[in-house]
Design an enzyme around this catalytic site. Structure first.
Site, PDB file in Angstrom:
ATOM      1  N   HIS A 184      -9.118   2.908  -2.357  1.00 56.74           N
ATOM      2  CA  HIS A 184      -7.719   2.559  -2.087  1.00 56.74           C
ATOM      3  C   HIS A 184      -7.142   1.721  -3.233  1.00 56.74           C
ATOM      4  O   HIS A 184      -7.005   0.503  -3.119  1.00 56.74           O
ATOM      5  CB  HIS A 184      -7.659   1.804  -0.759  1.00 56.74           C
ATOM      6  CG  HIS A 184      -6.311   1.342  -0.328  1.00 56.74           C
ATOM      7  ND1 HIS A 184      -5.123   1.884  -0.792  1.00 56.74           N
ATOM      8  CD2 HIS A 184      -5.955   0.356   0.558  1.00 56.74           C
ATOM      9  CE1 HIS A 184      -4.112   1.258  -0.225  1.00 56.74           C
ATOM     10  NE2 HIS A 184      -4.590   0.329   0.595  1.00 56.74           N
ATOM     11  N   CYS A 244      -0.233   2.009   6.562  1.00 54.11           N
ATOM     12  CA  CYS A 244       0.253   0.675   6.899  1.00 54.11           C
ATOM     13  C   CYS A 244       0.439  -0.091   5.602  1.00 54.11           C
ATOM     14  O   CYS A 244      -0.133   0.264   4.573  1.00 54.11           O
ATOM     15  CB  CYS A 244      -0.743  -0.048   7.800  1.00 54.11           C
ATOM     16  SG  CYS A 244      -2.401  -0.225   7.102  1.00 54.11           S
ATOM     17  N   CYS A 259       0.808  -1.226   0.000  1.00 53.06           N
ATOM     18  CA  CYS A 259       0.000   0.000   0.000  1.00 53.06           C
ATOM     19  C   CYS A 259       0.843   1.279   0.000  1.00 53.06           C
ATOM     20  O   CYS A 259       0.323   2.359  -0.282  1.00 53.06           O
ATOM     21  CB  CYS A 259      -0.930   0.019   1.201  1.00 53.06           C
ATOM     22  SG  CYS A 259      -2.018  -1.412   1.270  1.00 53.06           S
TER      23      CYS A 259
END
Length: 400
Positions: free
Chosen positions: A355, A385, A100
């Site tokens: 996302h 994270c 991510c």
């Protein structure tokens, strides 16, 4: 505030941002960009970035692309997009996968190459079409040698844990309840809806020439996962997705999305030499390790590591753009760090916006710099994270 002042001082070797933009972020499968492939999304954000910023493509030495899910690491598809935009043969392409944090890590790597003098101008981009690349495996490797896995310890095994279960683990270990997760998620949608309706997000978004499922052309200019009519009552009726008695639902988790982002960087002396006005300064970044089964707590480790190294305090930061992987982990991180909720994601986050994994680092950077400009503030932090047990954080100074 003495510790902050040296960070704001300008010098020729500063790493500066000339542009930070993103595509709209849209729902996978049914969203506005679902018919486009990753190379198309990357092409549009790169083309739109150099067009809007007026940075000469001939100056770009290297383009790093955050790409998490694509086959062959996204290298060939990314190079195809770069070549089609019309960057010169000298412009090299590489892909980055820190899950991510991939396009955020691309910013860090690009800054390092500029600082060393290896490159003069660089682009840190990111792209993900979760429509095309997520659902076959949902982010879990399909080829793992089972005997190798079986004799590994729990820390090693947990890198393969589905992300939703890591959310449940954080909620259970740190006592983050369902009610506060749903309340947080509602606020994400309401804030993002206001940012859309006011035209705030339009300043960071490059509209995309897309197509409908029937092949008809359509221009997509807004995020389409934001629900401005979201209420706690509605979200509280959703069933847990990962555990029967769990708290993580589709409503308090980040959306599975498609999108791309791009950040153009150079040194201050190069910007002045070619007549470009920086919009921000990249001050530094940090990556911290956390237990893989609790990966969501990553920002709570990375942000202190970054700020301690730079000698500044949490209260010196004006805006925090923290990726909302799950409401559980972000609530924990905000409370653990003692952050002011009003400073965190003032325009909503990934629960509302979405996302697209490889693009998210650049997306939160674009949103941060847009927010600092709108609020006339100085310092901002991005953080997220990352799967496998890590946290990334970076500090920027507004120059607009």
């Amino acid at each position: 505030m003495p510790p902050v002042s040296p960070l704001l001082k300008k010098s020729a070797k500063d790493i500066v941002i000339l542009s930070a933009l993103r595509t709209p972020v849209t729902k996978s499968i049914k969203g506005g960009l679902a018919q486009l492939y990753p190379e198309e999304l990357l092409y549009h954000i790169l083309h739109g970035s150099v067009t809007r910023s007026k940075v000469d493509p001939q100056l770009i030495d290297d383009i790093l692309v955050g790409a998490v899910l694509q086959t062959l690491g996204g290298q060939k598809a990314s190079a195809l997009a770069v070549k089609k935009v019309g960057f010169p043969i000298k412009t090299t392409v590489n892909t980055v996968n820190r899950q991510c944090g991939s396009s955020a890590q691309a910013i860090t790597y690009s800054a390092g190459s500029l600082l060393s003098g290896e490159n003069q101008f660089a682009i840190a981009a990111g792209v993900e079409s979760m429509t095309h690349d997520y659902f076959p495996h949902r982010g879990i490797p399909q080829r793992i040698y089972e005997p190798f896995l079986q004799d590994a310890d729990d820390e090693a095994k947990n890198v393969l844990m589905p992300m939703g279960l890591t959310s449940e683990a954080v909620a259970e270990k740190y006592g983050v309840g369902r009610k506060e997760q749903d309340e947080f998620a509602v606020q994400s949608h309401l804030k993002a809806a206001r940012a859309t309706e006011s035209g705030h997000f339009a300043k960071e978004i490059v509209p995309i020439d897309a197509r409908t499922p029937e092949g008809e052309p359509v221009v997509v200019s807004k995020d389409d996962g934001i629900r401005g009519n979201s209420t706690f009552e509605k979200l509280s009726t959703l069933k847990p997705v990962f555990k029967e008695d769990g708290f993580t639902t589709a409503g308090n988790s980040s959306q599975i999305s498609d999108g791309a982002s791009a950040v153009i960087l150079t040194t201050r002396e190069n910007a002045e030499k070619y007549g470009y006005k920086p919009i921000a300064k990249f001050i530094g970044s940090a990556v911290a390790g956390v237990p893989s089964g609790l990966m969501g707590i990553g920002p709570s480790a990375a942000i202190p590591q970054l700020l301690n190294r730079l000698g500044i305090e949490i209260n010196d930061i004006d805006i925090f753009e923290l990726n909302e992987a799950f409401a559980s982990q972000l609530i924990y991180c905000i409370n653990k760090l003692g952050l002011d909720y009003d400073k965190v994601n003032p325009y909503g986050g990934a629960i509302a916006i979405g996302h697209p994994l490889g693009a998210t680092g650049g997306r939160v950077t674009a949103t941060l710099l847009n927010g600092l400009r709108a609020q006339n503030k100085e310092l901002g932090v991005i953080s997220m994270c990352t799967s496998t047990g890590q946290g990334y954080a970076a500090l920027f100074a507004n120059e607009q």
